[in-house]
Design a protein around this motif. Structure first.
Motif, PDB file in Angstrom:
ATOM      1  N   SER A 187      -3.405   3.165  -2.515  1.00 20.97           N
ATOM      2  CA  SER A 187      -3.402   2.374  -3.511  1.00 20.97           C
ATOM      3  C   SER A 187      -2.944   1.078  -2.760  1.00 20.97           C
ATOM      4  O   SER A 187      -1.782   1.251  -2.070  1.00 20.97           O
ATOM      5  CB  SER A 187      -2.457   2.813  -4.762  1.00 20.97           C
ATOM      6  OG  SER A 187      -2.418   1.759  -5.338  1.00 20.97           O
ATOM      7  N   LYS A 188      -3.636  -0.086  -3.204  1.00 16.95           N
ATOM      8  CA  LYS A 188      -3.016  -1.269  -2.501  1.00 16.95           C
ATOM      9  C   LYS A 188      -3.249  -2.293  -3.708  1.00 16.95           C
ATOM     10  O   LYS A 188      -3.922  -2.342  -4.809  1.00 16.95           O
ATOM     11  CB  LYS A 188      -4.326  -1.677  -1.812  1.00 16.95           C
ATOM     12  CG  LYS A 188      -4.473  -0.913  -0.590  1.00 16.95           C
ATOM     13  CD  LYS A 188      -5.401  -1.589   0.527  1.00 16.95           C
ATOM     14  CE  LYS A 188      -5.274  -0.589   1.955  1.00 16.95           C
ATOM     15  NZ  LYS A 188      -6.580  -1.052   2.837  1.00 16.95           N
ATOM     16  N   SER A 189      -2.286  -3.336  -3.648  1.00 18.01           N
ATOM     17  CA  SER A 189      -2.086  -4.432  -4.347  1.00 18.01           C
ATOM     18  C   SER A 189      -1.355  -5.509  -4.052  1.00 18.01           C
ATOM     19  O   SER A 189      -0.780  -5.416  -3.172  1.00 18.01           O
ATOM     20  CB  SER A 189      -1.416  -4.005  -5.640  1.00 18.01           C
ATOM     21  OG  SER A 189      -0.031  -3.566  -5.359  1.00 18.01           O
ATOM     22  N   TYR A 190      -2.019  -6.825  -4.514  1.00 17.21           N
ATOM     23  CA  TYR A 190      -1.369  -8.124  -3.877  1.00 17.21           C
ATOM     24  C   TYR A 190      -0.237  -8.245  -4.913  1.00 17.21           C
ATOM     25  O   TYR A 190      -0.067  -7.838  -5.854  1.00 17.21           O
ATOM     26  CB  TYR A 190      -2.312  -9.096  -4.197  1.00 17.21           C
ATOM     27  CG  TYR A 190      -3.123  -9.363  -3.308  1.00 17.21           C
ATOM     28  CD1 TYR A 190      -3.161  -9.365  -1.763  1.00 17.21           C
ATOM     29  CD2 TYR A 190      -4.889  -9.262  -3.598  1.00 17.21           C
ATOM     30  CE1 TYR A 190      -4.080  -9.544  -1.065  1.00 17.21           C
ATOM     31  CE2 TYR A 190      -5.628  -9.567  -2.773  1.00 17.21           C
ATOM     32  CZ  TYR A 190      -5.522  -9.807  -1.383  1.00 17.21           C
ATOM     33  OH  TYR A 190      -6.526  -9.715  -0.846  1.00 17.21           O
ATOM     34  N   THR A 232       3.690  -8.358  -9.418  1.00 16.43           N
ATOM     35  CA  THR A 232       2.551  -7.693  -8.943  1.00 16.43           C
ATOM     36  C   THR A 232       1.314  -8.593  -9.566  1.00 16.43           C
ATOM     37  O   THR A 232       1.119  -8.941 -10.372  1.00 16.43           O
ATOM     38  CB  THR A 232       2.003  -6.195  -9.362  1.00 16.43           C
ATOM     39  OG1 THR A 232       3.105  -5.511  -9.162  1.00 16.43           O
ATOM     40  CG2 THR A 232       0.847  -5.750  -9.280  1.00 16.43           C
ATOM     41  N   TRP A 279      -9.409  -9.160  -6.936  1.00 16.39           N
ATOM     42  CA  TRP A 279      -8.708 -10.532  -6.203  1.00 16.39           C
ATOM     43  C   TRP A 279      -9.286 -10.934  -4.970  1.00 16.39           C
ATOM     44  O   TRP A 279      -8.984 -10.049  -3.943  1.00 16.39           O
ATOM     45  CB  TRP A 279      -7.445 -10.793  -6.302  1.00 16.39           C
ATOM     46  CG  TRP A 279      -6.487 -10.484  -7.837  1.00 16.39           C
ATOM     47  CD1 TRP A 279      -6.602  -9.352  -8.546  1.00 16.39           C
ATOM     48  CD2 TRP A 279      -6.189 -11.553  -8.520  1.00 16.39           C
ATOM     49  NE1 TRP A 279      -5.988  -9.649  -9.831  1.00 16.39           N
ATOM     50  CE2 TRP A 279      -5.602 -10.960  -9.876  1.00 16.39           C
ATOM     51  CE3 TRP A 279      -5.821 -12.896  -8.244  1.00 16.39           C
ATOM     52  CZ2 TRP A 279      -5.036 -12.138 -10.607  1.00 16.39           C
ATOM     53  CZ3 TRP A 279      -5.319 -13.720  -9.075  1.00 16.39           C
ATOM     54  CH2 TRP A 279      -4.701 -13.297 -10.412  1.00 16.39           C
ATOM     55  N   THR A 282       0.935  -1.244  -0.120  1.00 11.07           N
ATOM     56  CA  THR A 282      -0.038   0.177   0.099  1.00 11.07           C
ATOM     57  C   THR A 282       0.689   1.307  -0.019  1.00 11.07           C
ATOM     58  O   THR A 282       2.116   1.208   0.205  1.00 11.07           O
ATOM     59  CB  THR A 282      -0.922  -0.115   1.146  1.00 11.07           C
ATOM     60  OG1 THR A 282      -1.743   0.975   1.126  1.00 11.07           O
ATOM     61  CG2 THR A 282      -0.148  -0.022   2.547  1.00 11.07           C
ATOM     62  N   GLY A 341      -2.439  -8.294  -8.355  1.00  6.97           N
ATOM     63  CA  GLY A 341      -3.419  -7.271  -8.855  1.00  6.97           C
ATOM     64  C   GLY A 341      -4.113  -6.678  -7.600  1.00  6.97           C
ATOM     65  O   GLY A 341      -3.696  -6.699  -6.348  1.00  6.97           O
ATOM     66  N   ASP A 342      -5.144  -5.964  -8.000  1.00 13.28           N
ATOM     67  CA  ASP A 342      -5.846  -5.105  -6.861  1.00 13.28           C
ATOM     68  C   ASP A 342      -6.685  -5.677  -6.135  1.00 13.28           C
ATOM     69  O   ASP A 342      -7.425  -6.706  -6.438  1.00 13.28           O
ATOM     70  CB  ASP A 342      -6.739  -4.015  -7.604  1.00 13.28           C
ATOM     71  CG  ASP A 342      -7.258  -2.959  -6.895  1.00 13.28           C
ATOM     72  OD1 ASP A 342      -7.878  -3.303  -5.670  1.00 13.28           O
ATOM     73  OD2 ASP A 342      -7.101  -1.719  -7.100  1.00 13.28           O
ATOM     74  N   PRO A 343      -6.963  -5.699  -4.731  1.00 13.95           N
ATOM     75  CA  PRO A 343      -7.604  -6.456  -3.913  1.00 13.95           C
ATOM     76  C   PRO A 343      -9.033  -6.387  -4.019  1.00 13.95           C
ATOM     77  O   PRO A 343      -9.787  -7.197  -3.881  1.00 13.95           O
ATOM     78  CB  PRO A 343      -7.277  -6.080  -2.332  1.00 13.95           C
ATOM     79  CG  PRO A 343      -5.851  -5.411  -2.428  1.00 13.95           C
ATOM     80  CD  PRO A 343      -5.978  -4.854  -3.938  1.00 13.95           C
ATOM     81  N   ARG A 344      -9.499  -5.192  -4.722  1.00 13.06           N
ATOM     82  CA  ARG A 344     -10.897  -5.176  -4.837  1.00 13.06           C
ATOM     83  C   ARG A 344     -11.112  -6.166  -6.198  1.00 13.06           C
ATOM     84  O   ARG A 344     -12.341  -6.516  -6.340  1.00 13.06           O
ATOM     85  CB  ARG A 344     -11.245  -3.898  -5.379  1.00 13.06           C
ATOM     86  CG  ARG A 344     -10.949  -2.676  -4.205  1.00 13.06           C
ATOM     87  CD  ARG A 344     -11.064  -1.223  -4.910  1.00 13.06           C
ATOM     88  NE  ARG A 344     -10.064  -0.812  -5.779  1.00 13.06           N
ATOM     89  CZ  ARG A 344      -9.751   0.279  -6.314  1.00 13.06           C
ATOM     90  NH1 ARG A 344     -10.552   1.041  -6.019  1.00 13.06           N
ATOM     91  NH2 ARG A 344      -8.783   0.578  -6.891  1.00 13.06           N
TER      92      ARG A 344
END
Length: 445
Positions: free
Chosen positions: A42-45, A59, A66, A37, A61-64
């Motif tokens: 902005s957050k990403s797995y 990277t 995945w 984050t 992807g986005d938690p929203r």
């Protein structure tokens, strides 16, 4: 690195401290799975592992987009790749490249004949004569738009019915049906258009963007060629006894440029485009020569300027360099135009490029007035070569004047006739033609 069990609440509540550029949270269940984050929220797995003792990060992807379970499964898959000695980054690049190729191929399959044809004639135009280029434009003319003059609409070209077809749709059955329909109404145009289409398909095979799309067998299929009627050799040619009538009719034309142009075609055997493209700087009245563009010789060819033709061109030169009446000049100045002599020998103010464009109308009118049979402009070139037989001149000299490609070994490699030697032959032919046409007698020459 501290690890925790990923849950939805922990994912949502995780924030980056303001004094850091990014922060990470690591999962205990899936090896290498982390959440990154930034201060902006902005957050990403992500996945982090080691390959050949070097850390790599990918990277996911986005938690929203995945779920935790999906991110964990992806992290395990990436770890298995590393365990197998593969770089996950290279694997992702390969997948992206494959997808790009798939999309490019899908896009290729939707290229239409009309789109590719425009690219084809634009690329090939520098290699073609202007007439050859315009023929290809006319083949693909969609039609339906008003002509420059008159109220008639321009007719569609022979290829117009297929312009919306994609290149893979150009199959033998499709071309066969098109040819059969076109041959019914315009066999000659269908033959030319089919020949141009075959050249286009062959060109497509040499282009990475279009290779393998159209059926190359179209160009060699005997069944298709059998649909097109065999072209009969053209026989239109002025006979010796027709010269008087032809000259009388042409000399009586209202347009002196058309009259001189038609006579120049007969007296030189030049191709219609070669003579139409003649400029004043290519006419040498002092040394009696003309420099014509030639479809065989890249630098053009030089032919003699015979006496009678020189008199015709001199009249045109005087006419070209004579300003129009004062009231016309005044009108042009109001329109912001300035008069200047034309660069073209056979000029035409009404044409787009300033040179003679369509003299066939005047020629057909002259033929009709005298009752002579139909004679094409190329027939005048054929007439020069045929009438020269009466004078018993060297065939090689006649061919050199006309711009024919040498056929015999001696003509190709050994015989080089200078302009003065050609002049002997050319003036002899002109004198005989004018004498037979009763333009003037031998005593007047």
């Amino acid at each position: 690195m501290a690890k925790i069990n990923f849950t939805s609440s922990r994912i949502d509540s995780f924030k980056c401290p303001d004094d850091k550029k990014q922060a990470f949270l690591w999962d205990t269940r899936a090896p290498g799975l982390g959440l990154r984050t930034t201060p902006q929220g902005s957050k990403s797995y992500i996945f982090q592992g080691k390959l050949l003792q070097q850390s790599i990060r990918v990277t996911i992807g986005d938690p929203r987009a995945w779920s935790i379970e999906q991110a964990q499964d992806e992290a395990r898959r990436l770890q298995r790749l590393i365990d197998g000695g593969q770089d996950p980054r290279a694997e992702r690049t390969a997948r992206l490249l494959a997808e790009q190729q798939r999309q490019a191929e899908a896009k290729r399959q939707h290229v239409t004949l009309g789109e590719a044809w425009e690219v084809y004639i634009r690329i090939r135009r520098p290699k073609w004569s202007e007439r050859h280029y315009l023929d290809h434009v006319r083949f693909a003319e969609p039609g339906g738009r008003p002509a420059l003059r008159g109220k008639k609409l321009i007719s569609p070209g022979p290829l117009a019915p297929m312009l919306s077809l994609t290149l893979p749709e150009l199959t033998r059955p499709t071309i066969s049906a098109w040819l059969e329909k076109e041959v019914e109404t315009r066999a000659a145009q269908a033959r030319l258009a089919f020949s141009a289409l075959c050249a286009f398909i062959t060109w497509c095979e040499s282009q990475e963007k279009y290779a393998g799309m159209a059926d190359l067998n179209i160009c060699t299929n005997r069944l298709l060629k059998e649909i097109i009627p065999r072209q009969k050799p053209k026989q239109d040619c002025l006979q010796r006894e027709q010269l008087v009538s032809w000259f009388q009719a042409v000399l009586n034309l209202e347009n002196p440029v058309h009259s001189a142009y038609l006579q120049a075609l007969l007296l030189t055997g030049a191709r219609r485009e070669e003579m139409a493209a003649l400029r004043w700087d290519e006419v040498d009245f002092q040394w009696k020569s003309l420099k014509l563009a030639d479809k065989i010789e890249e630098d053009g060819r030089e032919i003699p300027l015979t006496p009678y033709l020189a008199s015709l061109l001199l009249d045109l030169k005087i006419r070209n360099e004579t300003p129009p009446p004062a009231h016309i000049l005044a009108r042009w100045r109001k329109q912001g135009k300035e008069w200047q002599p034309s660069e073209w020998v056979f000029s035409s103010p009404a044409s787009a490029d300033g040179k003679i464009a369509e003299p066939r109308i005047s020629h057909n009118k002259a033929l009709k007035a005298t009752g002579l049979p139909h004679l094409t402009l190329h027939g005048l070139r054929r007439s020069f070569g045929t009438l020269a037989e009466w004078v018993e001149c060297p065939t090689g000299a006649v061919a050199q004047i006309m711009g024919h490609k040498p056929s015999a070994i001696a003509e190709k490699h050994y015989i080089r006739r200078p302009l003065d030697l050609l002049r002997v032959t050319h003036e002899k032919i002109e004198t005989w033609i004018l004498k037979e046409a009763k333009i003037y007698q031998a005593d007047d020459i």
